[in-house]
Write an enzyme that holds these catalytic residues in place. Structure first.
Site, PDB file in Angstrom:
ATOM      1  N   LYS A 181       0.835  -1.207   0.000  1.00 31.72           N
ATOM      2  CA  LYS A 181       0.000   0.000   0.000  1.00 31.72           C
ATOM      3  C   LYS A 181       0.867   1.253   0.000  1.00 31.72           C
ATOM      4  CE  LYS A 181      -3.780   2.499   0.414  1.00 31.72           C
ATOM      5  NZ  LYS A 181      -3.411   3.789   0.946  1.00 31.72           N
ATOM      6  N   ASN A 185       0.867   4.218  -2.813  1.00 34.90           N
ATOM      7  CA  ASN A 185       0.733   5.648  -2.540  1.00 34.90           C
ATOM      8  C   ASN A 185       1.889   6.442  -3.132  1.00 34.90           C
ATOM      9  OD1 ASN A 185      -1.459   4.755  -1.083  1.00 34.90           O
ATOM     10  ND2 ASN A 185      -1.031   6.031   0.689  1.00 34.90           N
ATOM     11  N   GLU A 188       1.115   6.936  -6.625  1.00 36.55           N
ATOM     12  CA  GLU A 188       0.052   7.945  -6.644  1.00 36.55           C
ATOM     13  C   GLU A 188       0.639   9.358  -6.582  1.00 36.55           C
ATOM     14  OE1 GLU A 188      -2.963   9.255  -3.181  1.00 36.55           O
ATOM     15  OE2 GLU A 188      -3.203   7.173  -3.832  1.00 36.55           O
TER      16      GLU A 188
END
Length: 461
Positions: A181, A185, A188
């Site tokens: 995760k 991110n 992202e």
């Protein structure tokens, strides 16, 4: 099926509703009782909810072995809730941390709780409030036995991947889920910064207003090459009028970007594992620079950057090409970090499956992820399809845009770093032989030779 949910903020509340809609009995608790009561009042008819005023009530409401999802702020708050629950739990119960915890904290908690007979999962959840309610991408790691017990419910809750599967898979032991995760991110951050730089170029050099920007980004998002969630919402942002004034809302938003730390964690992890992720790091730096608004205003008044003139002509197509290749390199940097960390930690991350779980529900979902997933599964045609996008025309467009930014005093940290990354990994020779010579000169750090094996030191004097 049953699930306890502690923490009824936006994400926690919507995940609780998602679970109930998928047939689970859901016991809910929030530190502020009024929040819990309002939740049950507003959404109680959506499923089988049990209102709990204390953690003790929540544990009693669930049958052993219990599964309790923690949706609280990462850090000390997670430890505080775990410590509060421990005396109330039975051996075999499962705690699931669904927040953005650091993967090292997750590894520590997994090991500590295992000694006490409690199973622990660190599960990254992406998709924002809409994803949490209608189907997020979920990245669990920790106890495999625990995941096998709760996976039927969470698989139902997850988004569809667009290819007949669901956007969830077990990532590995320990902190693997939260590490994945974190990298998600980081990617992202990178893609968001690339879009910001496209916006900067088109606004400053093309003189585009919000409706024109909405049209350009919308057209890009209609293509198979660029279609993605972040591009989709970027186009929509430029259509929203300012409810408190004239014009468009984006033009009234202060240019100081915030961050919650996962981008910085990704950069730190990459340094620890010896992986280059310059575009992700540049995106973190860009947010830091933007936060120094007063400093920027002060220097903007005192220093003339002397931008150079440029030939007139549209740069829209060049910006598109530069964005496409920069975006591909941002994904590649994140994937390389996954592969290297997986080997170092012996996680055996199922990268092809992980990428597939990013095809729906999550913030970085995009059409190109289908190619990457197939490529990592051994599909040579998919690999070639990705490489084929680095055409002479696109590469030239990329270089023109990065050069334009320098000539026109427009900072393009993400695009520039992505191009440098691509160039560096395509050079058989790099000048670090000189670096090694310098290190050996002043510190006797030794070096290897090109013509024979061994470790050498020279008398440079």
């Amino acid at each position: 099926m049953q699930l306890g949910v502690i923490g009824l903020g936006t994400m926690g509340a919507n995940l609780a509703r998602n679970a109930a809609r998928n047939g689970a009995k859901v016991a809910v608790f929030n530190r502020t009782t009024e929040t819990m009561e309002k939740f049950v009042k507003d959404y109680g008819k959506e499923g089988d909810f049990v209102a709990c005023k204390t953690t003790k009530d929540l544990v009693k409401a669930l049958e052993a072995p219990r599964a309790i999802l923690l949706m609280v702020k990462a850090g000390d708050a997670v430890d505080a809730v775990v410590n509060e629950l421990l005396p109330l739990l039975s051996k075999g119960d499962i705690l699931i941390d669904g927040g953005n915890s650091h993967y090292r904290d997750t590894e520590r908690r997994t090991a500590e709780l295992e000694k006490k007979g409690i199973q622990f999962l660190g599960m990254g959840v992406s998709g924002g409030e809409e994803g949490a309610l209608h189907g997020p991408s979920m990245m669990p790691g920790g106890s495999k036995k625990a995941w096998d017990e709760v996976s039927p419910l969470f698989t139902k809750m997850a988004a569809d991947d667009g290819e007949g599967g669901k956007c969830v898979t077990f990532n590995g032991l320990g902190g693997a889920g939260h590490f994945v995760k974190m990298v998600h991110n980081g990617i992202e951050y990178g893609v968001m910064q690339l879009l910001a730089e496209c916006y900067h170029l088109l606004k400053e050099e093309e003189g585009m207003d919000a409706p024109q920007l909405a049209r350009v980004f919308g057209e890009w998002n209609e293509s198979d090459e660029l279609k993605s969630f972040l591009l989709e919402i970027t186009a929509k942002i430029f259509t929203v009028k300012d409810p408190e004034g004239k014009g468009y809302l984006v033009d009234s938003i202060l240019d100081k970007a915030g961050q919650k730390g996962t981008g910085k964690w990704t950069t730190n992890a990459a340094l620890d594992y010896g992986v280059s992720i310059p575009t992700i790091t540049a995106a973190v730096d860009a947010r830091i620079v933007s936060s120094g608004k007063d400093f920027r205003v002060q220097h903007g008044k005192s220093i003339d950057l002397h931008p150079m003139e440029r030939e007139k002509g549209s740069i829209v197509d060049d910006v598109r090409g530069a964005f496409e290749l920069s975006m591909l390199n941002t994904y590649a940097q994140g994937f390389q970090l996954l592969f290297v960390a997986s080997e170092a930690e012996k996680w055996n991350l199922p990268v092809a499956k992980i990428v597939r779980t990013w095809q729906g529900g999550c913030i970085i979902r995009s059409e190109v992820l289908k190619l990457y997933s197939r490529s990592f599964s051994g599909d040579k045609k998919a690999s070639e399809s990705i490489r084929a996008r680095f055409t002479k025309e696109r590469m030239h467009a990329w270089r023109r845009i990065v050069a334009l930014g320098a000539l026109r005093s427009i900072p393009l940290p993400a695009m520039s770093s992505a191009l440098i990354y691509a160039d560096a990994y395509r050079h058989e020779w790099l000048p670090q032989n000189l670096t090694n010579a310098q290190r050996d000169f002043f510190g006797a750090h030794t070096f290897e030779r090109t013509d024979k094996k061994g470790i050498f030191h020279a008398d440079w004097q």
